[in-house]
Scaffold this active site. Structure first.
Site, PDB file in Angstrom:
ATOM      1  N   GLY A 190       0.780  -1.220   0.000  1.00  0.00           N
ATOM      2  CA  GLY A 190       0.000   0.000   0.000  1.00  0.00           C
ATOM      3  C   GLY A 190       0.815   1.275   0.000  1.00  0.00           C
ATOM      4  CB  ALA A 191       4.305   2.035   0.954  1.00  0.00           C
ATOM      5  CG  ASN A 269       7.827   1.981  -1.865  1.00  0.00           C
ATOM      6  OD1 ASN A 269       7.501   0.820  -2.040  1.00  0.00           O
ATOM      7  ND2 ASN A 269       6.939   2.971  -1.910  1.00  0.00           N
ATOM      8  CG  ASP A 314       8.877   1.474  -5.802  1.00  0.00           C
ATOM      9  OD1 ASP A 314       8.816   1.086  -4.628  1.00  0.00           O
ATOM     10  OD2 ASP A 314       8.218   0.960  -6.718  1.00  0.00           O
ATOM     11  CB  CYS A 612      -6.269   1.232 -16.774  1.00  0.00           C
ATOM     12  SG  CYS A 612      -7.728   2.245 -16.447  1.00  0.00           S
ATOM     13  CB  CYS A 615      -4.424  -5.253 -14.070  1.00  0.00           C
ATOM     14  SG  CYS A 615      -4.436  -5.347 -12.268  1.00  0.00           S
ATOM     15  CG  HIS A 616      -6.334  -3.958 -18.126  1.00  0.00           C
ATOM     16  ND1 HIS A 616      -6.929  -5.121 -18.569  1.00  0.00           N
ATOM     17  CD2 HIS A 616      -7.089  -3.524 -17.083  1.00  0.00           C
ATOM     18  CE1 HIS A 616      -8.006  -5.373 -17.837  1.00  0.00           C
ATOM     19  NE2 HIS A 616      -8.126  -4.424 -16.929  1.00  0.00           N
ATOM     20  CG  MET A 655     -13.029  -4.883 -14.168  1.00  0.00           C
ATOM     21  SD  MET A 655     -11.411  -4.127 -14.367  1.00  0.00           S
ATOM     22  CE  MET A 655     -11.888  -2.415 -14.629  1.00  0.00           C
TER      23      MET A 655
END
Length: 706
Positions: A190-191, A269, A314, A612, A615-616, A655
């Site tokens: 989540g960072a 990070n 990161d 988006c 994942c895509h 999704m």
């Protein structure tokens, strides 16, 4: 040494002659297994990803054949199985667990954690979970929405369940839990999108009771420090930082030394990426980008080593930490070996945290070297992007020179085998007026930049005692699979081109390969069942290499519709895969649409900043983590597209909905995808019966905060 530990170690001595193969399963304290079982992500607490089994060896690996296979549904399938008590357990998608007979592949039971029904945030449904663990009749599952569950290994029924964070928190948990000496060790992510305060939690594997929690960044500075770790961290965060900066999520790597009674935590990070926003007064910002050792029984701080002080690229240390005993300078040292994102291979004394050596294993431009006296990097000028006037080139980029797909170490060869990415990035401060989650990071990153020599991958064998490279082979694509080393002097690894290969551990020469019909990035495992050695791997692309970094794999067919399977091999295997022909990549018919450059640019930014691409894929080039939207019929149906993207019509399929998007943003994204569909036929030329493609677009657009 406490009384309990004396009793347990005495029991281990008594059990050893008869029960060596099952020590990790019966509760006898150990960090190792005999090789019969594979109960944790890396095999045992050393995280060597090494099997001592040698029935399958250099001499006979050419006879290795498919013993059994099982067809899986489309979705996330990049985790290693675990094996215990004659059963093989896998996780796919959003914590869908299956148990099989390890020697025959007969399905025993299935369990669905129902994450897709429970999740309330897209963050909870990003990618999927990367592994499970086993302990004494329990299969341990950590769901992306924050639950930790203990299943009965005999029937798949939940025995206990805990929640490590709330559904309303900007956290997720997709790393594999580990179980060390009966303790479930799990962190969260989540960072990248919020200043969430990172922590690691230990639960009792049998009951689910929380045992301890270790925080990786400090808490409220107005309150008294209550631990040694807090006292060490606080002075390294400066200025008005609390509530604005944080991070340090430990979402992947943990190791365990039972003799030292230490658990090692790989910490991630900070957020925001821009340190001037995260900690305005400067400071190292401990324990970001650090390896932290804690006492296993209490979670109390023992030592730390920070790979990137004041990190802002990161630069995480969440990659696997391999424990080994090496002869260095004529003396045997207990060491920890890590190849984190930043491109240096570190060897530490795992008792004290002392830095023994650090040398680059990939192209590095952010630092000249690591000073062995201070343990700190000697940074190159100009790499603190808030001090520059624009974008600059950084190697490795935020994707790292090594990601979460694990390395392996062979005590026989003395070599560590690292799946290496050579990928640069362009990075700089966020543009004026940047808003939203990504704008809040204070950075603009082209993580998948089209740079000379970038988007390449290798398998490198390095002697960690000397930091000398033994061999290196270039691999297809830029997302190399996880690695397994065995006592048969073999190294197994899947490839993005749909080959599962075995190499000579000392030379790197390919000695066996198997065509899988799909990319293979999951780490393989090996085990013994009914006196026979097996090797198992899952097929399918996914995670970052199947999403945001997919452009580097565009020369190979990696898409969502390729078969995902469990493949298990033995020397006398008699199974065969059914014939498979990949379906054609055909964009939907959209004859009247004519893309306009400015609207395409606006749509590309909406697509990127709405995440988006996670994942895509960058530039909507799908790599297998999710459907390639250039070929989706939904993009030509305005109402259907809105129902899916904004309202979550396909949430049951994985999704997540994005209700925060305006109708204008949704339509802008759809416009961009329709344009990309028009460009796709010119970019992709199918060859070899549709199994391989080449010539895909490799461009990139700046993405604030990514």
């Amino acid at each position: 040494m406490n009384e309990r530990r004396v009793r347990v170690r005495a029991l281990a001595w008594f059990c050893a002659p008869l029960l060596a193969a099952s020590l990790a399963l019966t509760g006898c304290r150990t960090g190792e297994t005999s090789g019969a079982d594979w109960p944790n992500f890396g095999g045992d607490g050393s995280e060597q990803h090494y099997s001592p089994l040698k029935e399958i060896s250099l001499k006979n690996v050419s006879e290795l054949k498919l013993a059994w296979h099982f067809d899986l549904e489309p979705g996330f399938s990049v985790s290693p199985p675990v094996v215990a008590d004659g059963k093989l357990f896998i996780t796919t998608g959003h914590s869908y667990i299956r148990a099989f007979e390890a020697d025959t592949g007969r399905l025993l039971w299935e369990y669905d954690a129902k994450t897709r029904e429970i999740a309330q945030s897209p963050l909870h449904m990003s990618w999927g979970n990367k592994g499970i663990a086993y302990w004494n009749g329990r299969v341990i599952v950590a769901t992306t929405d924050g639950r930790v569950i203990g299943l009965d290994a005999n029937n798949g029924k939940p025995v206990w369940e805990q929640r490590q964070f709330g559904l309303d928190e900007l956290r997720n948990s997709n790393g594999a839990p580990r179980v060390f000496d009966g303790k479930v060790i799990i962190g969260h992510g989540g960072a990248d999108i919020s200043p969430a305060r990172g922590y690691v939690t230990a639960y009792d594997a049998m009951t689910g009771k929380q045992l301890w929690r270790f925080y990786t960044v400090p808490g409220d500075p107005s309150k008294p420090a209550t631990s040694k770790a807090e006292q060490i961290m606080r002075p390294t965060w400066k200025g008005d930082w609390y509530g604005k900066g944080g991070g340090g999520t430990a979402w992947n790597a943990f190791s365990y030394d039972p003799e030292l009674d230490l658990i090692y935590i790989g910490v991630g990070n900070g957020f925001p990426y821009n340190q001037q926003l995260r900690s305005p007064g400067g400071g190292d910002n401990l324990f970001l980008a650090s390896i932290v050792a804690v006492h296993a029984d209490t979670g109390e701080y023992a030592w730390h080593y920070q790979v990137c002080p004041a990190e802002q690229w990161d630069c995480t240390a969440v990659m696997d930490m391999t424990l080994a005993d090496l002869k260095i300078g004529g003396k045997t040292r207990k060491v920890l070996i890590q190849a984190p994102k930043n491109g240096f291979l570190y060897v530490l004394d795992r008792q004290t945290g002392e830095l023994l050596s650090a040398e680059p294993f990939a192209k590095v431009t952010w630092a000249q070297r690591i000073d062995l006296k201070t343990g700190r990097p000697v940074e190159n000028p100009g790499i603190r992007y808030e001090k520059t006037k624009g974008m600059f080139e950084l190697w490795p980029g935020p994707q790292g020179a090594h990601s979460w797909l694990p390395q392996a170490f062979s005590p026989r060869s003395g070599l560590v085998y690292i799946p290496v990415m050579e990928m640069g990035a362009l990075i700089g401060p966020a543009p004026p007026g940047a808003t939203g989650i990504f704008g809040a990071s204070g950075a603009t990153v082209i993580a998948d930049a089209d740079l000379p020599g970038s988007r390449r991958s290798f398998l490198k064998a390095i002697d960690p005692a000397t930091q000398k490279q033994a061999w290196s082979v270039e691999l297809p694509g830029d997302w190399p699979g996880g690695v397994l080393a065995t006592g048969g002097d073999l190294v197994f690894q899947g490839q993005i081109d749909g080959q599962f290969v075995a190499r000579d551990a000392r030379s790197g020469k390919v000695v066996w390969s198997f065509k899988t019909d799909a990319p293979v990035v999951a780490p393989p495992i090996s085990y013994r069942a009914n006196g026979k050695q097996y090797v198992t791997v899952l097929t399918g692309s996914g995670s970052q290499g199947g999403g945001i970094l997919a452009t580097g794999n565009a020369a190979w067919r990696t898409d969502y519709r390729l078969p995902r399977r469990v493949l298990t091999f033995s020397l006398d295997g008699k199974d065969q895969l059914p014939p498979f022909e990949a379906p054609a990549l055909t964009p939907p018919e959209d004859p009247t649409f004519r893309p306009e450059a400015q609207q395409m640019k606006a749509g590309a930014m909406a697509y990127a900043t709405s995440a988006c691409l996670v994942c895509h894929g960058m530039n909507a080039i799908g790599g297998g983590a999710a459907p390639d939207l250039r070929f989706s019929p939904l993009i030509v149906d305005q109402a259907a597209f809105r129902e899916v993207v904004k309202n979550g019509a396909l949430k049951p399929a994985g999704m997540p909905p994005s209700p925060q998007l305006s109708d204008e943003q949704v339509e802008s994204i759809r416009y961009y995808l329709r344009g990309r569909a028009k460009q796709a036929p010119a970019e992709i030329e199918a060859v070899a019966g549709g199994a391989v493609v080449k010539g895909a677009d490799a461009g990139g657009q700046p993405v604030p905060g990514m």
